[in-house]
Scaffold this motif. Structure first.
Motif, mmCIF file in Angstrom:
data_model
loop_
_atom_site.group_PDB
_atom_site.id
_atom_site.type_symbol
_atom_site.label_atom_id
_atom_site.label_comp_id
_atom_site.label_asym_id
_atom_site.label_seq_id
_atom_site.Cartn_x
_atom_site.Cartn_y
_atom_site.Cartn_z
ATOM 1 N N VAL A 64 0.646 -1.125 -0.354
ATOM 2 C CA VAL A 64 -0.288 -0.071 -0.506
ATOM 3 C C VAL A 64 0.817 1.455 0.319
ATOM 4 O O VAL A 64 2.372 1.035 0.477
ATOM 5 C CB VAL A 64 -0.979 0.053 0.887
ATOM 6 N N GLU A 65 0.253 2.409 -0.175
ATOM 7 C CA GLU A 65 0.966 3.676 0.299
ATOM 8 C C GLU A 65 2.075 4.224 0.616
ATOM 9 O O GLU A 65 2.834 4.364 1.382
ATOM 10 C CB GLU A 65 0.009 4.573 0.050
ATOM 11 N N ALA A 66 1.567 3.425 1.734
ATOM 12 C CA ALA A 66 2.023 3.332 3.353
ATOM 13 C C ALA A 66 3.916 2.715 3.715
ATOM 14 O O ALA A 66 4.949 3.032 3.668
ATOM 15 C CB ALA A 66 1.231 3.377 5.030
ATOM 16 N N ASP A 67 3.542 1.737 2.750
ATOM 17 C CA ASP A 67 5.013 0.834 2.234
ATOM 18 C C ASP A 67 5.706 1.826 1.423
ATOM 19 O O ASP A 67 6.767 1.278 2.025
ATOM 20 C CB ASP A 67 4.065 -0.033 1.945
ATOM 21 N N VAL A 68 4.936 2.482 0.662
ATOM 22 C CA VAL A 68 5.880 2.918 -0.452
ATOM 23 C C VAL A 68 6.665 3.839 0.200
ATOM 24 O O VAL A 68 7.907 4.624 -0.383
ATOM 25 C CB VAL A 68 5.169 3.650 -2.035
ATOM 26 N N TYR A 69 6.046 5.085 1.144
ATOM 27 C CA TYR A 69 6.411 6.220 1.935
ATOM 28 C C TYR A 69 7.559 4.954 2.939
ATOM 29 O O TYR A 69 9.414 5.827 2.651
ATOM 30 C CB TYR A 69 5.486 6.671 2.736
ATOM 31 N N ALA A 70 7.583 4.155 3.346
ATOM 32 C CA ALA A 70 8.716 3.412 4.479
ATOM 33 C C ALA A 70 10.035 3.178 3.636
ATOM 34 O O ALA A 70 10.828 3.613 4.002
ATOM 35 C CB ALA A 70 8.127 2.340 5.172
ATOM 36 N N ALA A 71 9.319 2.282 2.169
ATOM 37 C CA ALA A 71 10.546 2.244 1.773
ATOM 38 C C ALA A 71 11.297 3.277 1.027
ATOM 39 O O ALA A 71 12.719 3.421 0.774
ATOM 40 C CB ALA A 71 9.652 1.153 0.287
ATOM 41 N N THR A 110 7.740 1.025 9.728
ATOM 42 C CA THR A 110 7.360 -0.185 9.800
ATOM 43 C C THR A 110 6.117 -0.351 7.912
ATOM 44 O O THR A 110 5.951 0.862 7.802
ATOM 45 C CB THR A 110 5.979 0.356 10.612
ATOM 46 N N PHE A 111 5.626 -1.249 8.455
ATOM 47 C CA PHE A 111 5.786 -2.124 6.571
ATOM 48 C C PHE A 111 4.386 -2.558 7.232
ATOM 49 O O PHE A 111 3.921 -2.998 8.281
ATOM 50 C CB PHE A 111 6.751 -2.815 6.247
ATOM 51 N N THR A 112 3.281 -2.790 6.132
ATOM 52 C CA THR A 112 2.046 -3.655 6.465
ATOM 53 C C THR A 112 2.801 -5.093 6.237
ATOM 54 O O THR A 112 1.573 -6.007 6.029
ATOM 55 C CB THR A 112 1.375 -3.801 5.420
ATOM 56 N N THR A 122 8.537 -4.098 11.547
ATOM 57 C CA THR A 122 9.112 -3.128 11.780
ATOM 58 C C THR A 122 10.810 -2.659 11.753
ATOM 59 O O THR A 122 11.048 -3.801 12.314
ATOM 60 C CB THR A 122 8.648 -1.928 13.191
ATOM 61 N N ILE A 123 10.790 -2.148 10.513
ATOM 62 C CA ILE A 123 12.995 -2.056 10.661
ATOM 63 C C ILE A 123 12.962 -0.794 11.771
ATOM 64 O O ILE A 123 12.978 0.371 11.796
ATOM 65 C CB ILE A 123 13.344 -1.208 9.086
ATOM 66 N N PRO A 124 14.162 -1.712 12.766
ATOM 67 C CA PRO A 124 14.214 -0.529 14.127
ATOM 68 C C PRO A 124 14.757 0.330 13.788
ATOM 69 O O PRO A 124 16.206 0.744 12.849
ATOM 70 C CB PRO A 124 15.082 -1.709 14.851
ATOM 71 N N ALA A 125 14.755 1.698 14.552
ATOM 72 C CA ALA A 125 15.532 2.723 14.300
ATOM 73 C C ALA A 125 17.279 2.394 15.111
ATOM 74 O O ALA A 125 17.276 1.435 15.464
ATOM 75 C CB ALA A 125 14.952 3.664 15.719
ATOM 76 N N ARG A 126 18.155 2.720 13.914
ATOM 77 C CA ARG A 126 19.666 2.522 14.129
ATOM 78 C C ARG A 126 19.710 3.686 13.853
ATOM 79 O O ARG A 126 19.515 5.389 13.090
ATOM 80 C CB ARG A 126 19.803 1.737 13.010
ATOM 81 N N ALA A 127 20.912 4.221 14.473
ATOM 82 C CA ALA A 127 22.125 5.065 14.183
ATOM 83 C C ALA A 127 22.190 5.640 12.792
ATOM 84 O O ALA A 127 22.817 4.449 11.551
ATOM 85 C CB ALA A 127 23.087 4.684 14.787
ATOM 86 N N ASP A 137 17.991 -4.606 4.566
ATOM 87 C CA ASP A 137 17.354 -5.912 5.689
ATOM 88 C C ASP A 137 15.832 -5.858 4.712
ATOM 89 O O ASP A 137 15.125 -6.474 4.327
ATOM 90 C CB ASP A 137 16.627 -4.957 6.717
ATOM 91 N N PHE A 138 15.203 -4.423 4.014
ATOM 92 C CA PHE A 138 14.430 -4.232 3.501
ATOM 93 C C PHE A 138 13.928 -5.623 2.057
ATOM 94 O O PHE A 138 12.542 -5.784 1.420
ATOM 95 C CB PHE A 138 14.079 -3.015 2.654
ATOM 96 N N ILE A 139 15.595 -5.436 1.735
ATOM 97 C CA ILE A 139 15.727 -5.420 -0.100
ATOM 98 C C ILE A 139 15.158 -7.587 0.406
ATOM 99 O O ILE A 139 15.039 -7.750 -0.360
ATOM 100 C CB ILE A 139 16.708 -5.378 -0.495
ATOM 101 N N LEU A 140 15.907 -8.001 1.130
ATOM 102 C CA LEU A 140 16.401 -9.099 2.079
ATOM 103 C C LEU A 140 14.569 -9.805 2.058
ATOM 104 O O LEU A 140 14.091 -10.655 1.709
ATOM 105 C CB LEU A 140 17.099 -9.551 2.770
ATOM 106 N N ALA A 141 14.084 -8.943 2.461
ATOM 107 C CA ALA A 141 12.694 -8.736 2.855
ATOM 108 C C ALA A 141 12.076 -9.765 1.491
ATOM 109 O O ALA A 141 11.030 -9.966 1.130
ATOM 110 C CB ALA A 141 11.482 -8.336 3.760
ATOM 111 N N LEU A 142 11.582 -9.217 0.615
ATOM 112 C CA LEU A 142 11.294 -8.199 -0.354
ATOM 113 C C LEU A 142 11.633 -9.606 -1.380
ATOM 114 O O LEU A 142 10.841 -10.608 -1.707
ATOM 115 C CB LEU A 142 11.375 -7.969 -1.538
#
Length: 185
Positions: A64-71, A110-112, A122-127, A137-142
């Protein structure tokens, strides 16, 4: 000199899909074409985040659009630097990938859909210094999502075997299982 886009595809096209996708995400041609150069923490640019899901992995209907923004936010800081030639307007000058930590959005994303094998979305907050890991992390999830395996198998079947008839569902299941069971090769 730098590797060109076609050489990248030749070098990574027969290996792990994860490695190919990471290389494509860092490719200067992709960063220019899909506006990665303007993807900064204060104004995330959504073009690549959308296309990596829609065109490069699982296709429409899985986000969904929220995923696009998170990506878009996971790729903030992925940019280019100029490598100058030795003279003005030198044709051997080029651009190469750089992770600019100062431009990375360090907040949680956070993704759906599941990002991690345990179902975490959720990909955690990181320095900022570790922020490049967000995109990995996102690429591997896909890559590990069965919908990506199905889309790749279907596209390969239609290109190499038959572009008109739908493939046998049992064959598609076997191809997806081969992709998932062989470390995304």
């Amino acid at each position: 000199g730098p590797q060109g886009h076609y050489e990248l595809l030749r070098d990574y096209g027969l290996g792990k899909f994860r490695d190919l996708l990471i290389q494509v995400a860092q490719d200067p041609a992709m960063l220019v074409f899909l506006d990665g150069r303007t993807n900064v923490r204060t104004r995330p640019q959504e073009n690549f985040g959308r296309e990596i899901m829609e065109l490069f992995t699982w296709g429409l209907g899985h986000y969904v659009e929220a995923d696009v923004y998170a990506a878009a936010r996971v790729f903030t800081g992925w940019n280019l630097r100029n490598i100058p030639g030795t003279i003005a307007n030198d044709p051997v000058a080029y651009q190469e990938f750089i992770y600019n930590a100062a431009q990375h959005d360090t907040t949680a994303k956070t993704f759906t859909f599941a990002i991690y094998p345990d179902g975490g979305k959720t990909i955690p907050a990181r320095a900022a210094a570790q922020g490049e890991q967000d995109a990995l992390d996102f690429i591997l999830a896909l890559v590990r999502n069965p919908a990506t395996g199905r889309r790749i198998a279907t596209r390969l079947y239609k290109f190499f075997v038959n572009e008109i008839a739908e493939p046998d569902p049992a064959l598609m299941t076997a191809l997806v299982n081969a992709y998932l069971g062989n470390n995304y090769n």
